[in-house]
Scaffold this active site. Structure first.
Site, PDB file in Angstrom:
ATOM      1  N   GLU A   1      36.473  33.315  22.887  1.00 55.73           N
ATOM      2  CA  GLU A   1      36.970  33.599  21.547  1.00 55.73           C
ATOM      3  C   GLU A   1      38.067  34.658  21.679  1.00 55.73           C
ATOM      4  O   GLU A   1      37.838  35.699  22.293  1.00 55.73           O
ATOM      5  CB  GLU A   1      35.851  34.127  20.659  1.00 55.73           C
ATOM      6  CG  GLU A   1      34.735  33.140  20.381  1.00 55.73           C
ATOM      7  CD  GLU A   1      33.667  33.761  19.501  1.00 55.73           C
ATOM      8  OE1 GLU A   1      33.947  33.990  18.300  1.00 55.73           O
ATOM      9  OE2 GLU A   1      32.573  34.045  20.007  1.00 55.73           O
TER      10      GLU A   1
ATOM     11  N   ARG B   1      23.379  35.247  32.603  1.00 52.75           N
ATOM     12  CA  ARG B   1      24.567  36.062  32.405  1.00 52.75           C
ATOM     13  C   ARG B   1      24.517  37.303  33.284  1.00 52.75           C
ATOM     14  O   ARG B   1      23.461  37.718  33.757  1.00 52.75           O
ATOM     15  CB  ARG B   1      24.728  36.453  30.936  1.00 52.75           C
ATOM     16  CG  ARG B   1      23.690  37.416  30.414  1.00 52.75           C
ATOM     17  CD  ARG B   1      23.886  37.665  28.927  1.00 52.75           C
ATOM     18  NE  ARG B   1      25.208  38.237  28.679  1.00 52.75           N
ATOM     19  CZ  ARG B   1      25.762  38.294  27.468  1.00 52.75           C
ATOM     20  NH1 ARG B   1      25.133  37.765  26.426  1.00 52.75           N
ATOM     21  NH2 ARG B   1      26.939  38.856  27.304  1.00 52.75           N
TER      22      ARG B   1
ATOM     23  N   LYS C   1      32.278  45.069  22.112  1.00 53.63           N
ATOM     24  CA  LYS C   1      33.608  45.297  21.534  1.00 53.63           C
ATOM     25  C   LYS C   1      33.556  46.414  20.493  1.00 53.63           C
ATOM     26  O   LYS C   1      34.448  47.262  20.442  1.00 53.63           O
ATOM     27  CB  LYS C   1      34.136  44.003  20.913  1.00 53.63           C
ATOM     28  CG  LYS C   1      34.529  42.938  21.922  1.00 53.63           C
ATOM     29  CD  LYS C   1      35.249  41.784  21.270  1.00 53.63           C
ATOM     30  CE  LYS C   1      34.317  40.881  20.497  1.00 53.63           C
ATOM     31  NZ  LYS C   1      33.515  40.016  21.362  1.00 53.63           N
TER      32      LYS C   1
END
Length: 654
Positions: free
Chosen positions: A91, A316, A326
């Site tokens: 994204e 992950r 973020k």
């Protein structure tokens, strides 16, 4: 002033070390590698990795080993393909971080290993959060890591096709327009507490009515949150990803590519599998957080009768001791705790690049960890150990003095000059040699001189001799001068201990780095050196009392404004990048700014490239100090260096 930065104009390095000095080697041996740090509990070395020695593991480990064995080998065996096609679908709403490096290495590497192709597909379906600078930064990081997308695509390229399939899904009685509030939808799904689930009252509305309502959404007859298109899945399924997920929602925002053409935008759950299908993806590889989504992924492809790629999920990569969110990094940036998203103390990929971490070291790190379905939690020390081993094999060595004091060798003539030949690497002759001047005045590090000698101290002190690296004979301190105001030594006087003819040469117990004063050779080269340490004090900053902002390390950056480098630096700079890897062979001929570039296609970036090396590709080992790289703050008149990693895990022993 940012309390995480401590400027050290003349700080004694001894203040940061134990009172009792460690014994130095008898001869100027190269620093040994640190012991392997203990990995996080979740991480275990494979048998093959255990067999490799620390000195060769990061460089010599087969770069394709993670595709030849284990999870990824099994994934390919499950669906062998003559032409493998994968995709990396970020994204464009933030900078990539170290966790993304695993996804990049897996998706691009898997396709490359099997002779296939990998798309870079921007999942740009949320215009409220997307910015042009992120498109550029994402592509730059992929290419920096040494990969080139087969094609660069956008989910928004398929907006019309996705819309047409949504109408098709409605006509197949597979979707309906819902007007429920978020609270009502949450209740329908058992409120996340396992309560009884039930269907929306709009679920059974006639197909024609949902079609009319969906077009009304498209045409602007509803405001955001007044209507959504939901897929008609199975509310009684035990998998939450089958509880009538939203396919389309209304967003009143201008899209960076389509402008104001659309007021409705598809969700990730609707878009992802269909774009995979459009691009003929053979292996859709993603992290285990999407494992439950595999059912809805396959359900939607079947519902609209399109080609169904195979989705498989791997664990992950998480790194402890820092923050990757973020929102949290934005807070650090906004409050001026760090310089920006590329501050070398962060673990965004742009920050690691600026710090000087080579892309090959990051890929070695991912490859060494291997791939499985288990999430991997890795300590920062583990990552830095791989970087350290990689640099040990691939960058040259230079003499650097952080906090210099002059040593005047009184028994040498004022115009004395001797050429000293130094290897760029004693372990790799192909790096070559270089010449540095040795003169009457040399600079040594303040930590290498003591005013009062002791038996367990082997560097320079009054009446004691020490070797200067590669200089034929040692020097002996005879006196020193101090600044009465600061109490700091400002000058040391010494003699060159060249034995008389016929006398035996007594080898000094240790050797130290030095830089000569020689205006003719433009020596020394002056620099500002930034020594970076962990930005946070604990392994889990989020769990700290008061939150992650209360866990900041006030000494995460120390600045030495008057450091000196030997003249071999000029050749190292001219021959950069070190090492010469695919992602750094051609770079932009302008100062890097991850937030300002306008290009976001592979072709755009290539046309702006030249063979001028980025500052951070000028890497070297500062003998007895640390590994360094040039910072992007460097100018024609000022060199700024960043510490990449220390020579050993315990920097106090370096």
């Amino acid at each position: 002033m940012d309390e995480s930065k401590v400027i050290l104009p003349e700080r004694l390095l001894e203040e940061k070390k134990p009172a009792k000095a460690k014994k130095q080697p008898k001869v100027p041996k190269e620093p040994k590698l640190a012991k392997e740090p203990k990995p996080a509990k979740e991480f275990k070395l494979t048998a093959a990795q255990k067999e490799k020695t620390p000195s060769d593991a990061a460089v010599a480990l087969d770069p394709n080993s993670m595709f030849k064995e284990g999870f990824l080998k099994a994934v390919y065996a499950e669906r062998p393909s003559k032409h493998v096609i994968t995709r990396f679908p970020p994204e464009p709403n933030g900078y990539l971080h170290i966790g993304h490096s695993k996804a990049i290495a897996i998706n691009f590497g898997f396709a490359r290993y099997y002779g296939g192709d990998c798309y870079l597909r921007y999942d740009d379906t949320n215009p409220e959060k997307e910015e042009e600078k992120y498109f550029t930064a994402i592509l730059e990081m992929i290419e920096w890591l040494g990969f080139k997308p087969y094609k660069i695509t956008y989910s928004s390229d398929n907006f019309q096709k996705l819309y047409d399939l949504a109408e098709d899904l409605i006509n197949r009685d597979g979707a309906y327009v819902c007007h429920c509030s978020d609270t009502e939808v949450k209740k329908q799904r058992g409120e996340g507490k396992g309560l009884e689930r039930y269907s929306c009252s709009h679920r059974d509305r006639p197909i024609e009515e949902s079609l009319v309502e969906f077009r009304a959404m498209r045409d602007g007859n509803y405001k955001p949150r007044e209507a959504v298109l939901r897929m008609k899945q199975d509310m009684q399924d035990g998998n939450p990803q089958m509880w009538d997920l939203t396919a389309y929602r209304i967003l009143e925002a201008e899209h960076h590519r389509s402008g104001n053409k659309w007021r409705i935008y598809p969700t990730y759950d609707y878009t992802h599998c269909l774009c995979d299908s459009f691009e003929d993806i053979t292996h859709s590889l993603c992290t285990t957080e999407f494992q439950l989504s595999r059912v809805s992924y396959e359900w939607l492809c079947d519902a609209v009768k399109v080609y169904k790629p195979m989705q498989r999920e791997y664990g992950r990569l998480n790194v402890t001791g820092t923050v990757l969110s973020k929102r949290k990094i934005a807070k650090l940036v906004d409050e001026k705790i760090v310089r920006g998203w590329d501050d070398p103390r962060l673990y965004t990929l742009v920050a690691l690049r600026r710090r000087g971490v080579p892309p090959g070291a990051i890929l070695s790190f991912v490859n060494e960890l291997g791939v499985s379905t288990a999430n991997t939690n890795i300590q920062l020390a583990r990552f830095e150990q791989v970087v350290r081993r990689y640099l040990e094999q691939t960058v040259p060595r230079l003499m650097l003095v952080l906090d210099p004091i002059p040593v005047i060798i009184d028994n040498l003539p004022d115009d004395y000059l001797e050429d000293i030949e130094l290897p760029f690497s004693p372990k790799d002759p192909t790096m070559g040699n270089h010449i540095v001047p040795f003169t009457k005045t040399v600079y040594i590090d303040r930590s290498d001189f003591r005013e009062v000698d002791s038996k367990d101290y082997f560097r320079l002190a009054p009446g004691k001799a020490v070797g200067l690296l590669k200089v034929p004979f040692p020097i002996k301190a005879t006196s020193f001068e101090k600044d009465e105001t600061t109490g700091l030594v400002t000058e040391v006087h010494a003699t060159y201990e060249k034995p008389e003819e016929g006398s035996a040469f007594k080898k000094p117990k240790t050797y130290i780095q030095w830089v000569a004063s020689s205006p003719k050779h433009k020596s020394p080269i002056r620099a500002e050196v930034r020594i970076f340490s962990a930005l946070f004090k604990s392994e889990n900053p989020d769990s700290a009392e008061g939150g992650f902002m209360a866990d900041l390390n006030s000494h995460s950056e120390e600045i030495y404004p008057n450091a000196m480098i030997e003249t071999g630096f000029n050749e190292v700079r001219a021959r950069a990048p070190w090492p010469e890897k695919e992602g750094e062979k051609a770079v932009k001929d302008e100062k890097t700014d991850p937030s300002s570039s306008e290009a976001h296609t592979s072709e755009d970036i290539t046309t702006k490239s030249s063979l001028i090396a980025h500052p951070e590709t000028v890497r070297f080992q500062g003998l007895r100090v640390a590994y360094f790289a040039m910072d992007t703050d460097s100018t024609d008149g000022k060199i700024v260096l960043n510490r990449i990693v220390s020579l050993k895990e315990d920097s106090g022993k370096a």
